[in-house]
Every structure is written in structure tokens, then in C-alpha cells.
Write a protein that holds these residues in place. Structure first.
Motif, PDB file in Angstrom:
ATOM      1  N   LEU A  40       0.833  -1.204   0.000  1.00  0.00           N
ATOM      2  CA  LEU A  40       0.000   0.000   0.000  1.00  0.00           C
ATOM      3  C   LEU A  40       0.866   1.252   0.000  1.00  0.00           C
ATOM      4  O   LEU A  40       0.590   2.215  -0.709  1.00  0.00           O
ATOM      5  CB  LEU A  40      -0.939  -0.006   1.209  1.00  0.00           C
ATOM      6  CG  LEU A  40      -1.990  -1.126   1.172  1.00  0.00           C
ATOM      7  CD1 LEU A  40      -2.836  -1.100   2.436  1.00  0.00           C
ATOM      8  CD2 LEU A  40      -2.883  -0.990  -0.051  1.00  0.00           C
ATOM      9  N   GLU A  41       1.937   1.199   0.801  1.00  0.00           N
ATOM     10  CA  GLU A  41       2.841   2.349   0.878  1.00  0.00           C
ATOM     11  C   GLU A  41       3.432   2.659  -0.502  1.00  0.00           C
ATOM     12  O   GLU A  41       3.435   3.806  -0.939  1.00  0.00           O
ATOM     13  CB  GLU A  41       3.981   2.015   1.843  1.00  0.00           C
ATOM     14  CG  GLU A  41       4.304   3.112   2.821  1.00  0.00           C
ATOM     15  CD  GLU A  41       5.323   2.598   3.844  1.00  0.00           C
ATOM     16  OE1 GLU A  41       6.432   2.198   3.439  1.00  0.00           O
ATOM     17  OE2 GLU A  41       4.998   2.573   5.045  1.00  0.00           O
ATOM     18  N   SER A  42       3.925   1.604  -1.169  1.00  0.00           N
ATOM     19  CA  SER A  42       4.627   1.859  -2.427  1.00  0.00           C
ATOM     20  C   SER A  42       3.661   2.321  -3.512  1.00  0.00           C
ATOM     21  O   SER A  42       3.970   3.207  -4.291  1.00  0.00           O
ATOM     22  CB  SER A  42       5.411   0.621  -2.874  1.00  0.00           C
ATOM     23  OG  SER A  42       4.550  -0.278  -3.508  1.00  0.00           O
ATOM     24  N   LEU A  43       2.465   1.749  -3.540  1.00  0.00           N
ATOM     25  CA  LEU A  43       1.524   2.160  -4.581  1.00  0.00           C
ATOM     26  C   LEU A  43       1.029   3.581  -4.373  1.00  0.00           C
ATOM     27  O   LEU A  43       0.822   4.323  -5.321  1.00  0.00           O
ATOM     28  CB  LEU A  43       0.342   1.205  -4.627  1.00  0.00           C
ATOM     29  CG  LEU A  43       0.582   0.002  -5.510  1.00  0.00           C
ATOM     30  CD1 LEU A  43      -0.624  -0.899  -5.498  1.00  0.00           C
ATOM     31  CD2 LEU A  43       0.864   0.467  -6.941  1.00  0.00           C
ATOM     32  N   LYS A  44       0.860   3.936  -3.123  1.00  0.00           N
ATOM     33  CA  LYS A  44       0.312   5.271  -2.868  1.00  0.00           C
ATOM     34  C   LYS A  44       1.342   6.364  -3.095  1.00  0.00           C
ATOM     35  O   LYS A  44       1.008   7.546  -3.134  1.00  0.00           O
ATOM     36  CB  LYS A  44      -0.250   5.332  -1.457  1.00  0.00           C
ATOM     37  CG  LYS A  44      -1.538   4.541  -1.378  1.00  0.00           C
ATOM     38  CD  LYS A  44      -2.156   4.528  -0.029  1.00  0.00           C
ATOM     39  CE  LYS A  44      -3.447   3.701  -0.119  1.00  0.00           C
ATOM     40  NZ  LYS A  44      -4.096   3.595   1.176  1.00  0.00           N
ATOM     41  N   ASN A  45       2.606   5.956  -3.227  1.00  0.00           N
ATOM     42  CA  ASN A  45       3.627   6.929  -3.572  1.00  0.00           C
ATOM     43  C   ASN A  45       3.815   7.046  -5.075  1.00  0.00           C
ATOM     44  O   ASN A  45       4.614   7.832  -5.549  1.00  0.00           O
ATOM     45  CB  ASN A  45       4.962   6.542  -2.921  1.00  0.00           C
ATOM     46  CG  ASN A  45       4.926   6.818  -1.435  1.00  0.00           C
ATOM     47  OD1 ASN A  45       4.228   7.730  -0.998  1.00  0.00           O
ATOM     48  ND2 ASN A  45       5.646   6.023  -0.666  1.00  0.00           N
ATOM     49  N   LYS A  46       3.071   6.232  -5.830  1.00  0.00           N
ATOM     50  CA  LYS A  46       3.204   6.256  -7.286  1.00  0.00           C
ATOM     51  C   LYS A  46       2.641   7.536  -7.869  1.00  0.00           C
ATOM     52  O   LYS A  46       1.754   8.163  -7.295  1.00  0.00           O
ATOM     53  CB  LYS A  46       2.460   5.054  -7.889  1.00  0.00           C
ATOM     54  CG  LYS A  46       3.314   3.829  -7.927  1.00  0.00           C
ATOM     55  CD  LYS A  46       2.911   2.908  -9.067  1.00  0.00           C
ATOM     56  CE  LYS A  46       3.908   1.762  -9.160  1.00  0.00           C
ATOM     57  NZ  LYS A  46       3.265   0.521  -9.590  1.00  0.00           N
ATOM     58  N   ASN A  47       3.151   7.855  -9.041  1.00  0.00           N
ATOM     59  CA  ASN A  47       2.679   9.040  -9.750  1.00  0.00           C
ATOM     60  C   ASN A  47       1.185   8.985  -9.989  1.00  0.00           C
ATOM     61  O   ASN A  47       0.673   7.975 -10.452  1.00  0.00           O
ATOM     62  CB  ASN A  47       3.382   9.134 -11.111  1.00  0.00           C
ATOM     63  CG  ASN A  47       4.700   9.856 -10.985  1.00  0.00           C
ATOM     64  OD1 ASN A  47       4.931  10.520  -9.959  1.00  0.00           O
ATOM     65  ND2 ASN A  47       5.553   9.726 -11.975  1.00  0.00           N
ATOM     66  N   GLY A  48       0.528  10.056  -9.680  1.00  0.00           N
ATOM     67  CA  GLY A  48      -0.873  10.164 -10.047  1.00  0.00           C
ATOM     68  C   GLY A  48      -1.840   9.640  -8.996  1.00  0.00           C
ATOM     69  O   GLY A  48      -3.009   9.999  -9.014  1.00  0.00           O
ATOM     70  N   PHE A  49      -1.347   8.813  -8.088  1.00  0.00           N
ATOM     71  CA  PHE A  49      -2.275   8.228  -7.121  1.00  0.00           C
ATOM     72  C   PHE A  49      -2.996   9.322  -6.331  1.00  0.00           C
ATOM     73  O   PHE A  49      -4.222   9.342  -6.245  1.00  0.00           O
ATOM     74  CB  PHE A  49      -1.537   7.288  -6.160  1.00  0.00           C
ATOM     75  CG  PHE A  49      -2.458   6.569  -5.214  1.00  0.00           C
ATOM     76  CD1 PHE A  49      -2.948   5.308  -5.534  1.00  0.00           C
ATOM     77  CD2 PHE A  49      -2.882   7.165  -4.036  1.00  0.00           C
ATOM     78  CE1 PHE A  49      -3.824   4.656  -4.689  1.00  0.00           C
ATOM     79  CE2 PHE A  49      -3.762   6.528  -3.190  1.00  0.00           C
ATOM     80  CZ  PHE A  49      -4.234   5.272  -3.507  1.00  0.00           C
ATOM     81  N   GLN A  50      -2.231  10.212  -5.763  1.00  0.00           N
ATOM     82  CA  GLN A  50      -2.824  11.239  -4.898  1.00  0.00           C
ATOM     83  C   GLN A  50      -3.778  12.144  -5.675  1.00  0.00           C
ATOM     84  O   GLN A  50      -4.877  12.425  -5.202  1.00  0.00           O
ATOM     85  CB  GLN A  50      -1.706  12.039  -4.212  1.00  0.00           C
ATOM     86  CG  GLN A  50      -2.024  12.423  -2.783  1.00  0.00           C
ATOM     87  CD  GLN A  50      -2.624  11.268  -1.977  1.00  0.00           C
ATOM     88  OE1 GLN A  50      -1.983  10.247  -1.776  1.00  0.00           O
ATOM     89  NE2 GLN A  50      -3.868  11.410  -1.540  1.00  0.00           N
ATOM     90  N   GLU A  51      -3.350  12.539  -6.867  1.00  0.00           N
ATOM     91  CA  GLU A  51      -4.192  13.435  -7.679  1.00  0.00           C
ATOM     92  C   GLU A  51      -5.515  12.751  -8.033  1.00  0.00           C
ATOM     93  O   GLU A  51      -6.594  13.311  -7.824  1.00  0.00           O
ATOM     94  CB  GLU A  51      -3.467  13.830  -8.975  1.00  0.00           C
ATOM     95  CG  GLU A  51      -2.250  14.741  -8.784  1.00  0.00           C
ATOM     96  CD  GLU A  51      -0.994  13.980  -8.335  1.00  0.00           C
ATOM     97  OE1 GLU A  51      -1.088  12.749  -8.115  1.00  0.00           O
ATOM     98  OE2 GLU A  51       0.073  14.595  -8.180  1.00  0.00           O
ATOM     99  N   LYS A  52      -5.409  11.549  -8.582  1.00  0.00           N
ATOM    100  CA  LYS A  52      -6.605  10.800  -8.970  1.00  0.00           C
ATOM    101  C   LYS A  52      -7.528  10.595  -7.762  1.00  0.00           C
ATOM    102  O   LYS A  52      -8.743  10.730  -7.841  1.00  0.00           O
ATOM    103  CB  LYS A  52      -6.202   9.417  -9.505  1.00  0.00           C
ATOM    104  CG  LYS A  52      -5.778   9.436 -10.944  1.00  0.00           C
ATOM    105  CD  LYS A  52      -6.997   9.412 -11.860  1.00  0.00           C
ATOM    106  CE  LYS A  52      -6.598   9.789 -13.281  1.00  0.00           C
ATOM    107  NZ  LYS A  52      -7.722  10.354 -14.036  1.00  0.00           N
ATOM    108  N   SER A  53      -6.890  10.253  -6.650  1.00  0.00           N
ATOM    109  CA  SER A  53      -7.649   9.988  -5.437  1.00  0.00           C
ATOM    110  C   SER A  53      -8.399  11.243  -4.990  1.00  0.00           C
ATOM    111  O   SER A  53      -9.572  11.189  -4.615  1.00  0.00           O
ATOM    112  CB  SER A  53      -6.676   9.505  -4.367  1.00  0.00           C
ATOM    113  OG  SER A  53      -7.329   9.338  -3.155  1.00  0.00           O
ATOM    114  N   ASN A  54      -7.737  12.389  -5.062  1.00  0.00           N
ATOM    115  CA  ASN A  54      -8.391  13.643  -4.680  1.00  0.00           C
ATOM    116  C   ASN A  54      -9.548  13.998  -5.609  1.00  0.00           C
ATOM    117  O   ASN A  54     -10.606  14.431  -5.164  1.00  0.00           O
ATOM    118  CB  ASN A  54      -7.369  14.790  -4.674  1.00  0.00           C
ATOM    119  CG  ASN A  54      -6.361  14.627  -3.549  1.00  0.00           C
ATOM    120  OD1 ASN A  54      -6.593  13.866  -2.599  1.00  0.00           O
ATOM    121  ND2 ASN A  54      -5.238  15.316  -3.653  1.00  0.00           N
ATOM    122  N   GLU A  55      -9.316  13.786  -6.909  1.00  0.00           N
ATOM    123  CA  GLU A  55     -10.380  14.035  -7.898  1.00  0.00           C
ATOM    124  C   GLU A  55     -11.638  13.236  -7.559  1.00  0.00           C
ATOM    125  O   GLU A  55     -12.744  13.765  -7.549  1.00  0.00           O
ATOM    126  CB  GLU A  55      -9.924  13.552  -9.286  1.00  0.00           C
ATOM    127  CG  GLU A  55      -9.332  14.615 -10.179  1.00  0.00           C
ATOM    128  CD  GLU A  55      -8.746  13.990 -11.448  1.00  0.00           C
ATOM    129  OE1 GLU A  55      -9.417  13.100 -12.036  1.00  0.00           O
ATOM    130  OE2 GLU A  55      -7.608  14.353 -11.808  1.00  0.00           O
TER     131      GLU A  55
END
Lengths: 340, 340
Positions: free
Chosen positions: B299-314
Motif C-alpha cells: 500500500l505504501e509503495s503504490l500510494k507513492n506512485k505518480n498520479g495516485f494522490q491526484e486521482k484519489s483527490n479528484e
């Protein structure tokens, strides 16, 4: 292809309904279909996951229009008797009520301690009630997940008053608080909160605290307990909802005070819908739900990847032989699979 | 690079030790370093994660040589007083003891209900004891993880008797049972187990059940309670360890029965080391630990991937606007990131 045909075949043989059939049944208020749908949510079998997802997605657009109430209290406080009296009152008021339970406490034996089937006898026989015991096995996380999803199905089936009962005194309350609008704590008069195992953290979460068995206990004792709890609740930081928690009492046997509890919940709903907290809280719960679901899907999809199970088994063998620490093994597994 | 220099700089400014320095200190038995190491494990700051990993990896080869004992009981049973008396007895027997606590019950206020600092007064002042209160915030999962890792550090620091205390009555016991060798349940005589909030599932997990405050209660009452519990424990399925749970009593004040509890634990260790269960249980716990660590790292490594945070916020915004259900949003997120 073969697999899918195979499972279709099995389904037909067992006379099991498809996801769409179950959704249709649930939307028409069929309690047998609702029960079967919840069984799918609770199932740990991978082949049931997709079906469960379809059922939830089918029900979601028809959900949300209920009041969700969490009820807790130590064993012996009379939760079932209370819910039976309260539920029958709600039905008289025109509600359709669903009672779900979270009780992951007896993990080892896998059985429910309360013998759920014999509880709430009059309630289970009512057309307007749906009573579902807690899944008998699984982690708190799993049980909580199934309960949260069951709420959606119950709402889609037309139940407009959802009660989530929890038996534990601790962690499961936090899980329940995260899926309901209103949280009700039942207490006994004069037993002392230390012995009752009720902790500050649980009292702090309560929107109302109700002393049960007010018919058995002396009136002065009930009054004294109410004063004591009122004072205790004043010391907590104010709720974000601006709602001031109410302390009340009732008797499930005589019915005294039962109606008042419904009024309190109604008043809470009005207040918090007006000030915006009701929706804000539900949205926050939804965001948390998304987060948990994302975690679940990520782990599920990665563990189905090529090599995961083999590598994992290899490392497990090394741990058993004392050749690697579990901590290092986990790092190694991710490295081998190019996940980091 | 800049980041690493920057964090080195910050570390020096704050006079904080490096992971290797902390490991060296812990291995030499320095309690201040041990405390600081545990603080790193408990930290939720991402920049502390790597350091925590290094500390654990440095300590792991020197861990494992203790007996790990979980102790539980409802608030009011006298856990602290018991642990103080028991701990002092163990020190007299030449042990070095560490006391860790798991108490995620007061989540909302974030404070510990028990005022840990004033507890176990004589014990905390002993050179041979290390007492660590529960982290004041975090989920049960997080608190349990930190405690499991803290055991490793305490063992590396030379503590050979680890006590994990839990305050809740329910889920946290299951977490503790998953990290100790021996599980001790404290009970009061005559209070009735219903009111004590002790559930079947907790009693089933116990390797010994000890009635506390045997000096205050009448002897006949204590005896009656012991008989009652012995009978109750007979009804449970036999433990996989072949150990037959013992029912005993003690007084932390007079010291009566305290020595016997140490003998019971010793006898348990001998029996289960001979029949292989002791090691089998630890291996099983290690495998579970690896599994949990793998989940965490994924979970840690995937959530540090590009785009995860942005997509998640959207998607979170869409949920807030009621445009998508949390359930669908989670599926969408994984699809967008090509994880499924």
C-alpha cells in the motif's frame, strides 16, 4: 470461459439467483433475497466477490435514505430487549427497521456467544423488520466491511431505520461509529462505569446515553446515575455536530421512555441536517469507505499476480527454517516482484 | 539527495541519533535509546519509516530470547498494581522486564485514560525495568504493529521478560494474543463475568486466569469464583498447545500467589518447548507478521506512485458532490492507475 460456464452451471443446479435477480428482489423488498445478498457480501470465497460487487453497485443508487443508528453497551445491559421494544415502537410509527450486528469477539470458536437466533422474538416475526445476526467468523475489519455494505442493501430493500448493534466494548464501537449517523450507549444504573467496562472513549462517542431497566432499579438510583453521567458528559470536548449528548432512561418491559428515544434521534437528525453536519459526516464516512475499498482492491489484485503466491510460500519456508526474519522477508517479496 | 542532506542537517540540529547509533545504544542496554527507537516505530511521519526499518533490522538478530506474556482484564481489576508486584518479583528472580501497553480505546481525545505516567511507580524507577505507555493515538492496527516491533527492540536491549498489557475487552486482546507466548487473564471474584464484560472468546484465549485482590475479598468468595471459572474453562475446546489453562488467585498487596504465577508461566514454557508448540506458535506469528508487513509495504509503495494522490483527490471531490459512490470510485481509481 469454461470456468464461467461451470459456475453458471453450479449456480443453476443449486437454484441460486444471479446478481441481477437478487438486486431486483432486494429492490422489491424481498427479505429472502436481501438475506442471500448479505450472505454474498459476507462470503470469503473469491468467486463470490464479483457477485457481491454487482449486488452493491445495483443497490447503491437506491440507498442512503435511512437513519443509521449504532447501539452499544456491555453484555447484561439488555441490548436485545431494548432493541426489541424500540424496534416494535418504530414499526408502530410506520418505520421499516433492519437490525444488523457486529460481534467479532468469539474468534476462536467461531460461534456467537449470544445465541442470536432466539433473540428479539417478536421483532423477527414482523413483516416490517429484518434482523441479521453478526457473521460468525472473520476479523473485525471483515465483519465491519460486510456490515457497512449490508446497510446499503437494507436501505435499497426499503428499510428506513437501520440499527447496528455491537456487543464488544472497545474497538468495534469505533468501527460502528464510522458507519452510523447516531450513536446510542446503553448503561445500567448503579453498576459503576468501571465495572461495566465502559471507557471514556466510548462515552465520548455517544450522542445519547440511556439507562436501561428503569423499572427494576429504584427511581432514586436511576436519577443519581443520570446526574452522574450528565456531569461526566459535560467534561468531554463539545461534539463537532454541535449536538449536546442527551442522558435519558427507559424500561423495555413497561415501555417507559422508549418513545422519547425516538424523539431524541429525530431531534438529532433535524438539528444536524439543518447545520450541515449530517451530510458532512456521511460524506466523510464515504471517503473513508473509498479509502478502505481501494486498499482492499490493491491487495487483492497484487496477490493475484503471477509469482506472488510462489514467492510468498518460498519466503514462508525460509521464515519457518529461521533463515530470514519476517520483516526482511516482506521487503524481499516486494523486491522480487518489482513492486517497490 | 538534497532531501537526504536536508534531513541529515535537521537530525544534527536536533541532536538526534542515527539509526545505527540507536541500534548500538539499544544493544548496549541503554534505555533512553530504546525509548527513542520505539518513538521512531510509533511515528506516522513518512521520513521516520526508513529509520524505523533500519532500527528493526539492526535489532532482529538479537531478539527472540525472552518470554512474551500478554495480560488483560477489565478496568478496575487492578492490572497496574498486579504488574507492579509481579514485575518486582521477576526482577528479584534476576529478570529484566519490559512492560508495553496496547490501548487504542480513547481515539477521539487521543489521550490515555489511565494516566500512565503515575502508574507502576516503584517499577519505573528500577534499573531492570522498562515501562512504556501505549501510543496515545492511532488505529488498533497501528498501535499493535508498533507494539509488536517494540518487543523486538526490548529483547535486543536485553529484556528477557516482556509483558504486553491491554486494557480493552475485545479486539485488542486478539491482537495481543497474536504476539505473545502466554496469555494471562485477570478477573475479580464475585463480580460475575457478565458485568465484567469478559466474553467467552477472551476466556478461551487465556493460558491462565488469575483472581486478583484475594486479600480484600472473602476467602470463600475467591474459592467459589475459582471453582466457577475452572468449570467454565473445562467446557472450552482443548488448547492446541496441550496446555490445560490454570485458574489461580493472588494479592498484589500481600504478595500472596504472585510467585506461583511465575511458576505457572515457567511450566507452560517448559511444556510447550518440549512438545514443539512454543516454536510452532512463534513461527506462525512470524508468518502473520510477514503477511501484515507485505500488505503495508504494498500500500505504501503504490500510494507513492505518480498520479495516485491526484486521482484519489479528484474522486474524493466527486464523492463529496454525490456524483459517484465510494464503491465505484475505488474501482475507478484502480482502473485509472492500471493496477487491476
Amino acid at each position: 470461459m469454461t470456468k464461467s460456464l461451470n459456475s453458471n452451471f453450479k449456480r443453476q443446479r443449486r437454484n441460486q439467483k444471479s446478481a441481477q435477480e437478487l438486486v431486483d428482489g432486494i429492490l422489491s423488498g424481498n427479505k429472502a433475497d436481501l438475506a442471500q445478498g448479505i450472505t454474498m457480501l459476507e462470503s470469503s470465497k473469491p468467486e463470490h466477490h464479483r457477485m457481491a460487487d454487482e449486488i452493491i453497485n445495483g443497490c447503491l443508487p437506491h440507498s442512503g435514505k435511512s437513519i443509521r443508528v449504532g447501539i452499544t453497551g456491555v453484555p447484561g445491559v439488555g441490548k436485545s430487549t431494548f432493541i426489541e421494544a424500540f424496534g416494535n415502537h418504530l414499526i408502530e410509527q410506520g418505520h421499516k427497521i433492519a437490525v444488523l450486528a457486529i460481534d467479532p469477539s468469539s474468534q476462536k470458536s467461531g460461534g456467537s456467544i449470544l445465541g442470536d437466533k432466539t433473540r428479539m422474538e417478536t421483532l423477527v416475526r414482523k413483516e416490517e423488520a429484518f434482523v441479521r445476526p453478526s457473521p460468525s467468523k472473520g476479523s473485525l475489519g471483515g465483519v465491519a466491511k460486510a456490515t457497512r455494505e449490508s446497510i446499503i442493501l437494507c436501505e435499497a430493500a426499503g428499510f428506513d431505520f437501520i440499527i447496528v448493534e455491537t456487543v464488544g466494548v472497545g474497538q468495534s464501537e469505533i468501527a460502528v461509529r464510522g458507519m452510523v449517523d447516531f450513536f446510542l450507549l446503553l448503561m445500567l444504573a448503579g453498576a459503576g462505569d468501571e465495572l461495566q467496562g465502559i471507557k471514556r472513549g466510548i462515552m465520548e462517542m455517544a450522542d445519547a446515553l440511556v439507562i436501561t431497566k428503569a423499572d427494576i432499579e429504584e427511581k432514586t438510583k436511576v436519577k443519581a446515575a443520570m446526574t452522574e453521567y450528565k456531569n461526566a458528559m459535560h467534561l468531554f470536548p463539545p461534539h463537532e455536530s454541535d449536538w449536546i449528548p442527551v442522558v435519558s432512561s427507559c424500561s423495555a418491559i413497561s415501555g417507559e421512555g422508549i418513545e422519547k428515544i425516538n424523539e431524541i434521534i429525530g431531534s438529532y437528525a433535524n438539528t444536524t441536517k439543518l447545520n450541515g453536519f449530517f451530510d458532512k459526516n456521511r460524506t466523510r464516512q464515504d471517503l473513508k469507505w473509498m479509502e478502505e475499498r481501494v486498499n482492499e482492491l490493491i491487495l487483492e489484485s497484487l496477490k493475484n499476480k503471477n509469482g506472488f503466491q510462489e514467492k510468498s510460500n518460498e519466503l514462508a519456508t525460509k521464515i519457518t527454517q529461521g533463515k530470514i526474519s519476517p520483516f526482511r522477508a516482506a521487503e524481499q517479496l516486494l523486491k522480487d516482484l518489482n513492486i517497490t
